[in-house]
Motif scaffolding. Structure first.
Motif, PDB file in Angstrom:
ATOM      1  N   THR A   1      34.948  23.615   5.150  1.00  0.00           N
ATOM      2  CA  THR A   1      35.528  22.454   4.462  1.00  0.00           C
ATOM      3  C   THR A   1      36.867  22.002   5.031  1.00  0.00           C
ATOM      4  O   THR A   1      37.283  20.865   4.801  1.00  0.00           O
TER       5      THR A   1
ATOM      6  N   GLU B   1      32.818  21.086  -3.029  1.00  0.00           N
ATOM      7  CA  GLU B   1      32.314  21.643  -1.769  1.00  0.00           C
ATOM      8  C   GLU B   1      32.860  23.040  -1.500  1.00  0.00           C
ATOM      9  O   GLU B   1      32.281  23.802  -0.743  1.00  0.00           O
TER      10      GLU B   1
ATOM     11  N   ASP C   1      37.633  20.181  -5.513  1.00  0.00           N
ATOM     12  CA  ASP C   1      36.576  19.838  -4.562  1.00  0.00           C
ATOM     13  C   ASP C   1      35.383  20.764  -4.766  1.00  0.00           C
ATOM     14  O   ASP C   1      35.484  21.981  -4.538  1.00  0.00           O
TER      15      ASP C   1
ATOM     16  N   GLY D   1      33.738  24.339  -6.521  1.00  0.00           N
ATOM     17  CA  GLY D   1      34.946  23.985  -7.270  1.00  0.00           C
ATOM     18  C   GLY D   1      35.346  25.050  -8.276  1.00  0.00           C
ATOM     19  O   GLY D   1      36.051  24.769  -9.240  1.00  0.00           O
TER      20      GLY D   1
END
Length: 199
Positions: free
Chosen positions: A30, A56, A54, A60
């Motif tokens: 990420t 991703e 986030d 989270g």
């Protein structure tokens, strides 16, 4: 035969990456250091403190670092008398950290209490899809204004977990933002495009 059946799940458990390696892997994938990014900026010329989760990054999930970053953001906003915006997207507390991740709910909620009640400052919570678990059960629902993204999945526990625990069927769509908005859980149900324009 019984030993063979026991060996399969134990073998699968052993194959899972250690927690530290999983964190490193998500950081590489990420480009983020953790599941929340925090900072100070301006919105229409008004200085604001902002945190953005986030999904991703490990769904989270909220672990000790996420909890500490959000706590420090709120403390900074409180000291500088800044309005606060947190954009939530989370699968809940991070199970790899056990009770340490659950403690973040109380830690963030208590510092938010001081921010809102003692300092009388303004907090906007923006719920995106999905926002579940410990985030929903703590700072996600403590905003002075709570805004939800359309069609967002907002829940404390997932449909399957609720049905297995209570042995009752969860009505279809009852964990969707529109249904919850009509029940009075949010102040606004805004399109994602309006978020993008604002930030």
């Amino acid at each position: 035969m019984k030993i063979w059946f026991l060996w399969i799940p134990l073998n699968l458990i052993r194959r899972r990456k250690p927690y530290k390696d999983r964190i490193n892997s998500y950081q590489r994938q990420t480009g983020l250091t953790e599941a929340v990014q925090t900072g100070i900026g301006q919105l229409n010329g008004i200085p604001v403190a902002i945190g953005v989760m986030d999904f991703e990054f490990m769904g989270g999930s909220m672990g000790s670092v996420v909890g500490e970053k959000i706590t420090r953001l709120i403390e900074y906003a409180s000291n500088k008398l800044l309005p606060l915006i947190i954009v939530c997207a989370s699968g809940g507390a991070r199970m790899q950290e056990g009770s340490l991740s659950l403690m973040q709910m109380a830690k963030i909620s208590s510092v938010l209490y001081d921010y809102q009640s003692t300092k009388r400052l303004f907090y906007v919570s923006i719920l995106t899809s999905p926002t579940t678990g410990g985030v929903t059960a703590s700072f996600g629902m403590l905003g002075d204004i709570i805004i939800a993204e359309p069609n967002a999945y907002i829940a404390f526990a997932g449909k399957r977990v609720i049905e297995q625990t209570l042995n009752k069927t969860v009505p279809e769509g009852s964990q969707a933002a529109e249904y919850l908005f009509h029940k009075g859980l949010f102040d606004s149900n805004r399109p994602t495009q309006s978020f993008k324009k604002a930030f």
